[in-house]
Write a protein that holds these residues in place. Structure first.
Motif, PDB file in Angstrom:
ATOM      1  N   ALA A  21      -6.663  -0.968  21.498  1.00 23.20           N
ATOM      2  CA  ALA A  21      -5.273  -0.822  21.952  1.00 23.20           C
ATOM      3  C   ALA A  21      -5.172  -0.987  23.466  1.00 23.20           C
ATOM      4  CB  ALA A  21      -4.728   0.538  21.520  1.00 23.20           C
ATOM      5  N   TRP A  22      -6.174  -0.503  24.192  1.00 20.74           N
ATOM      6  CA  TRP A  22      -6.166  -0.607  25.650  1.00 20.74           C
ATOM      7  C   TRP A  22      -6.366  -2.049  26.100  1.00 20.74           C
ATOM      8  CZ3 TRP A  22     -10.301  -1.444  29.315  1.00 20.74           C
ATOM      9  CH2 TRP A  22      -9.921  -1.211  30.640  1.00 20.74           C
ATOM     10  N   LEU A  23      -7.206  -2.805  25.354  1.00 21.38           N
ATOM     11  CA  LEU A  23      -7.521  -4.178  25.734  1.00 21.38           C
ATOM     12  C   LEU A  23      -6.497  -5.196  25.234  1.00 21.38           C
ATOM     13  CD1 LEU A  23     -11.382  -4.298  25.061  1.00 21.38           C
ATOM     14  CD2 LEU A  23     -10.234  -4.214  27.290  1.00 21.38           C
ATOM     15  N   ALA A  24      -5.671  -4.817  24.292  1.00 19.19           N
ATOM     16  CA  ALA A  24      -4.733  -5.772  23.693  1.00 19.19           C
ATOM     17  C   ALA A  24      -3.807  -6.375  24.740  1.00 19.19           C
ATOM     18  CB  ALA A  24      -3.908  -5.080  22.609  1.00 19.19           C
ATOM     19  N   ARG A  25      -3.608  -7.663  24.641  1.00 19.09           N
ATOM     20  CA  ARG A  25      -2.700  -8.344  25.548  1.00 19.09           C
ATOM     21  C   ARG A  25      -1.269  -7.925  25.232  1.00 19.09           C
ATOM     22  NH1 ARG A  25      -3.782 -14.419  24.426  1.00 19.09           N
ATOM     23  NH2 ARG A  25      -2.025 -14.624  25.870  1.00 19.09           N
ATOM     24  N   PRO A  26      -0.417  -7.849  26.241  1.00 17.22           N
ATOM     25  CA  PRO A  26       0.984  -7.500  25.971  1.00 17.22           C
ATOM     26  C   PRO A  26       1.666  -8.603  25.174  1.00 17.22           C
ATOM     27  CG  PRO A  26       0.710  -8.185  28.255  1.00 17.22           C
ATOM     28  CD  PRO A  26      -0.672  -8.062  27.682  1.00 17.22           C
ATOM     29  N   MET A  59       4.199 -11.937 -11.724  1.00 19.18           N
ATOM     30  CA  MET A  59       3.470 -10.677 -11.595  1.00 19.18           C
ATOM     31  C   MET A  59       4.360  -9.658 -10.903  1.00 19.18           C
ATOM     32  SD  MET A  59      -0.472 -11.700 -10.611  1.00 19.18           S
ATOM     33  CE  MET A  59      -0.090 -12.261  -8.959  1.00 19.18           C
ATOM     34  N   GLY A  60       4.043  -8.397 -11.091  1.00 22.10           N
ATOM     35  CA  GLY A  60       4.744  -7.335 -10.377  1.00 22.10           C
ATOM     36  C   GLY A  60       5.750  -6.591 -11.221  1.00 22.10           C
ATOM     37  N   GLY A  61       6.393  -7.299 -12.167  1.00 22.14           N
ATOM     38  CA  GLY A  61       7.354  -6.644 -13.063  1.00 22.14           C
ATOM     39  C   GLY A  61       8.439  -5.903 -12.306  1.00 22.14           C
ATOM     40  N   ASP A  62       8.677  -4.675 -12.755  1.00 22.80           N
ATOM     41  CA  ASP A  62       9.718  -3.829 -12.145  1.00 22.80           C
ATOM     42  C   ASP A  62       9.121  -2.714 -11.290  1.00 22.80           C
ATOM     43  OD1 ASP A  62      11.770  -5.276 -13.385  1.00 22.80           O
ATOM     44  OD2 ASP A  62      11.520  -4.151 -15.250  1.00 22.80           O
ATOM     45  N   ALA A  63       7.900  -2.890 -10.821  1.00 18.56           N
ATOM     46  CA  ALA A  63       7.267  -1.864  -9.987  1.00 18.56           C
ATOM     47  C   ALA A  63       8.104  -1.625  -8.734  1.00 18.56           C
ATOM     48  CB  ALA A  63       5.856  -2.306  -9.595  1.00 18.56           C
ATOM     49  N   PRO A  64       8.149  -0.391  -8.260  1.00 16.91           N
ATOM     50  CA  PRO A  64       8.921  -0.098  -7.042  1.00 16.91           C
ATOM     51  C   PRO A  64       8.391  -0.873  -5.840  1.00 16.91           C
ATOM     52  CG  PRO A  64       7.503   1.763  -7.631  1.00 16.91           C
ATOM     53  CD  PRO A  64       7.467   0.806  -8.776  1.00 16.91           C
ATOM     54  N   VAL A  65       9.285  -1.181  -4.906  1.00 18.32           N
ATOM     55  CA  VAL A  65       8.917  -1.940  -3.720  1.00 18.32           C
ATOM     56  C   VAL A  65       8.665  -0.979  -2.563  1.00 18.32           C
ATOM     57  CG1 VAL A  65       9.637  -3.697  -2.069  1.00 18.32           C
ATOM     58  CG2 VAL A  65      10.316  -3.887  -4.479  1.00 18.32           C
ATOM     59  N   ALA A  66       7.428  -0.970  -2.077  1.00 16.54           N
ATOM     60  CA  ALA A  66       7.091  -0.097  -0.954  1.00 16.54           C
ATOM     61  C   ALA A  66       7.599  -0.710   0.348  1.00 16.54           C
ATOM     62  CB  ALA A  66       5.577   0.102  -0.883  1.00 16.54           C
ATOM     63  N   GLU A  67       7.966   0.131   1.301  1.00 14.72           N
ATOM     64  CA  GLU A  67       8.442  -0.342   2.595  1.00 14.72           C
ATOM     65  C   GLU A  67       7.290  -0.911   3.419  1.00 14.72           C
ATOM     66  OE1 GLU A  67      11.594  -0.449   3.995  1.00 14.72           O
ATOM     67  OE2 GLU A  67      12.274   0.004   1.960  1.00 14.72           O
ATOM     68  N   ALA A  68       7.582  -1.981   4.132  1.00  9.97           N
ATOM     69  CA  ALA A  68       6.601  -2.528   5.063  1.00  9.97           C
ATOM     70  C   ALA A  68       6.598  -1.687   6.337  1.00  9.97           C
ATOM     71  CB  ALA A  68       6.938  -3.976   5.403  1.00  9.97           C
ATOM     72  N   ARG A  69       5.487  -1.699   7.046  1.00  9.99           N
ATOM     73  CA  ARG A  69       5.411  -1.023   8.333  1.00  9.99           C
ATOM     74  C   ARG A  69       5.412  -2.098   9.422  1.00  9.99           C
ATOM     75  NH1 ARG A  69       0.524   3.035   9.390  1.00  9.99           N
ATOM     76  NH2 ARG A  69       1.635   4.114   7.686  1.00  9.99           N
ATOM     77  N   ILE A  70       6.406  -2.045  10.300  1.00 10.60           N
ATOM     78  CA  ILE A  70       6.535  -3.028  11.368  1.00 10.60           C
ATOM     79  C   ILE A  70       5.874  -2.446  12.619  1.00 10.60           C
ATOM     80  CG2 ILE A  70       8.108  -4.637  12.478  1.00 10.60           C
ATOM     81  CD1 ILE A  70       8.284  -4.543   9.390  1.00 10.60           C
ATOM     82  N   VAL A  71       4.878  -3.147  13.155  1.00 11.55           N
ATOM     83  CA  VAL A  71       4.066  -2.583  14.240  1.00 11.55           C
ATOM     84  C   VAL A  71       3.938  -3.571  15.386  1.00 11.55           C
ATOM     85  CG1 VAL A  71       2.707  -1.122  12.683  1.00 11.55           C
ATOM     86  CG2 VAL A  71       1.923  -3.446  13.189  1.00 11.55           C
ATOM     87  N   ASP A  72       3.518  -3.048  16.553  1.00 11.92           N
ATOM     88  CA  ASP A  72       3.136  -3.911  17.663  1.00 11.92           C
ATOM     89  C   ASP A  72       1.633  -4.181  17.563  1.00 11.92           C
ATOM     90  OD1 ASP A  72       1.968  -1.527  18.463  1.00 11.92           O
ATOM     91  OD2 ASP A  72       3.353  -1.179  20.124  1.00 11.92           O
ATOM     92  N   ARG A  73       1.062  -4.850  18.563  1.00 10.75           N
ATOM     93  CA  ARG A  73      -0.359  -5.191  18.493  1.00 10.75           C
ATOM     94  C   ARG A  73      -1.243  -3.956  18.503  1.00 10.75           C
ATOM     95  NH1 ARG A  73      -0.050 -10.356  22.735  1.00 10.75           N
ATOM     96  NH2 ARG A  73       0.974 -11.768  21.252  1.00 10.75           N
ATOM     97  N   GLN A  74      -0.869  -2.973  19.292  1.00  7.33           N
ATOM     98  CA  GLN A  74      -1.657  -1.742  19.336  1.00  7.33           C
ATOM     99  C   GLN A  74      -1.614  -1.023  17.985  1.00  7.33           C
ATOM    100  OE1 GLN A  74       0.470  -2.749  21.647  1.00  7.33           O
ATOM    101  NE2 GLN A  74      -0.664  -2.817  23.585  1.00  7.33           N
ATOM    102  N   GLY A  75      -0.457  -1.038  17.356  1.00  9.22           N
ATOM    103  CA  GLY A  75      -0.328  -0.397  16.052  1.00  9.22           C
ATOM    104  C   GLY A  75      -1.170  -1.086  15.008  1.00  9.22           C
ATOM    105  N   TRP A  76      -1.232  -2.427  15.074  1.00  9.31           N
ATOM    106  CA  TRP A  76      -2.070  -3.155  14.114  1.00  9.31           C
ATOM    107  C   TRP A  76      -3.540  -2.830  14.333  1.00  9.31           C
ATOM    108  CZ3 TRP A  76      -6.101  -6.558  14.712  1.00  9.31           C
ATOM    109  CH2 TRP A  76      -6.588  -7.121  13.511  1.00  9.31           C
ATOM    110  N   ILE A  77      -3.965  -2.771  15.596  1.00  5.44           N
ATOM    111  CA  ILE A  77      -5.367  -2.479  15.912  1.00  5.44           C
ATOM    112  C   ILE A  77      -5.773  -1.111  15.355  1.00  5.44           C
ATOM    113  CG2 ILE A  77      -6.946  -1.919  17.813  1.00  5.44           C
ATOM    114  CD1 ILE A  77      -5.463  -4.116  19.430  1.00  5.44           C
TER     115      ILE A  77
END
Length: 348
Positions: A21-26, A59-77
């Motif tokens: 996270a510290w090294l990640a480019r902005p 595929m997938g049928g009627d299974a519930p749809v989970a929310e995506a998590r929207i992150v920045d680069r630090q969050g992904w790391i």
């Protein structure tokens, strides 16, 4: 006797996340409004993509749809380091604090380099408190690429989500896939039972064949080197992971193109410009890092995997293609990825 210390326990994963996270480019310069809009649109697009992906993949049928998590680069790391800890059997405390910090710093540096190129990722190993994995979308990278390509932001965001949501459907509809990956990763990261003499002998044979021009482009690169120092079970596990990755990425690319025209008006423009971006020449240092990290092998997976899926679906239809998800025995073998008819003959 081989050591019981696994790769996962040799790394300080929390430190890896901090260093990365510290090294990640902005990210690209953007106003608060632009960032907020991107986060909101990606969240909506991830939900919107689910239905057409399920319809095309059957595929997938009627299974519930989970929310995506929207992150920045630090969050992904941080999410990636935590997932790697789970995948490799790591713990919160490394077996050796000093070496754990060293390997953690190295891992963090690699994640920082990768973080600027990841648009999204479905993580089947994420610890979310439920059986489902986690869909991550890296909004600064999405903004950066849509600007580079000069395409409609709304269309591009939905197009990205079609690919990543396909991965979510693949794993949620076939829970055994995550276990199959985990087992292969366990073999790949285990201590080899081979002694040093055997490893050196294989490595010398690799160098000799490479100098003699006896190896193909893939076998002469980083993957060939990895096989040279691996035990036979590790080589098998590596092939399993490479084939599965090729299938998953190729299937997602196939679905993107199958769904795209109906829901993404400018899909052809996006596809053409995105493929050109994938193939553009990189500076020497960038090319070296890409080779060491297997980035170019990853791009090859998209092309070869999509060709496999396109061929099989064209010949037998999506319903019969879905036999591929039945078990590990119905996954394509390495030579079948290159010759889809052999998979059809063997499995169908």
């Amino acid at each position: 006797m081989s050591s019981q210390v696994t790769v996962g326990r040799a790394v300080d994963w929390a430190f890896a996340g901090d260093v990365g996270a510290w090294l990640a480019r902005p990210g690209p310069a953007a106003t608060d409004y632009t960032r907020s809009q991107a986060v909101d649109e990606l969240s909506v697009a991830a939900r919107k993509a689910e239905r057409p992906v399920r319809e095309v993949t059957r595929m997938g049928g009627d299974a519930p749809v989970a929310e995506a998590r929207i992150v920045d680069r630090q969050g992904w790391i941080r999410a990636a380091s935590d997932s790697m800890r789970v995948m490799t059997g790591g713990t919160d405390s490394p077996s050796n604090p000093v070496t754990g910090r060293v390997t953690g710093a190295q891992t963090g540096a690699v994640l920082a380099f990768i973080s600027s190129g990841i648009l999204g990722q479905y993580d089947p190993f994420a610890d979310t408190g439920t059986e489902d994995g986690l869909l991550l979308l890296v909004y600064p990278n999405v903004i950066a690429v849509e600007r580079q390509l000069r395409v409609s932001p709304a269309d591009f965001r939905l197009w990205v989500c079609l690919h990543e949501v396909t991965h979510r459907v693949q794993f949620s509809a076939n829970p055994w896939l995550a276990q199959h990956m985990s087992q292969a990763l366990g073999v790949l990261t285990s201590d080899t039972a081979d002694d040093l003499t055997q490893v050196v002998g294989r490595l010398a044979d690799f160098v000799k064949k490479r100098r003699g021009g006896e190896l193909g482009a893939n076998d002469a690169g980083i993957l060939g080197f990895m096989r040279a120092v691996q035990s036979e079970p590790q080589q098998v596990a590596l092939d399993q992971l490479l084939v599965l990755g090729t299938l998953l990425e190729g299937h997602a690319d196939h679905v993107m193109d199958a769904v795209g025209p109906a829901v993404v008006p400018s899909v052809q423009t996006i596809r053409n410009r995105f493929d050109q971006r994938r193939q553009r020449k990189q500076p020497p240092l960038q090319r070296l890092l890409r080779a060491l990290l297997g980035v170019d092998a990853k791009l090859s997976q998209y092309t070869r995997g999509k060709a496999f899926v396109d061929h099989v679906v064209d010949r037998v239809g999506m319903d019969r293609f879905n036999t591929v998800w039945t078990s590990a025995d119905t996954l394509p073998l390495p030579d079948e990825i290159e010759d889809p008819q052999r998979w059809i003959d063997r499995v169908l």
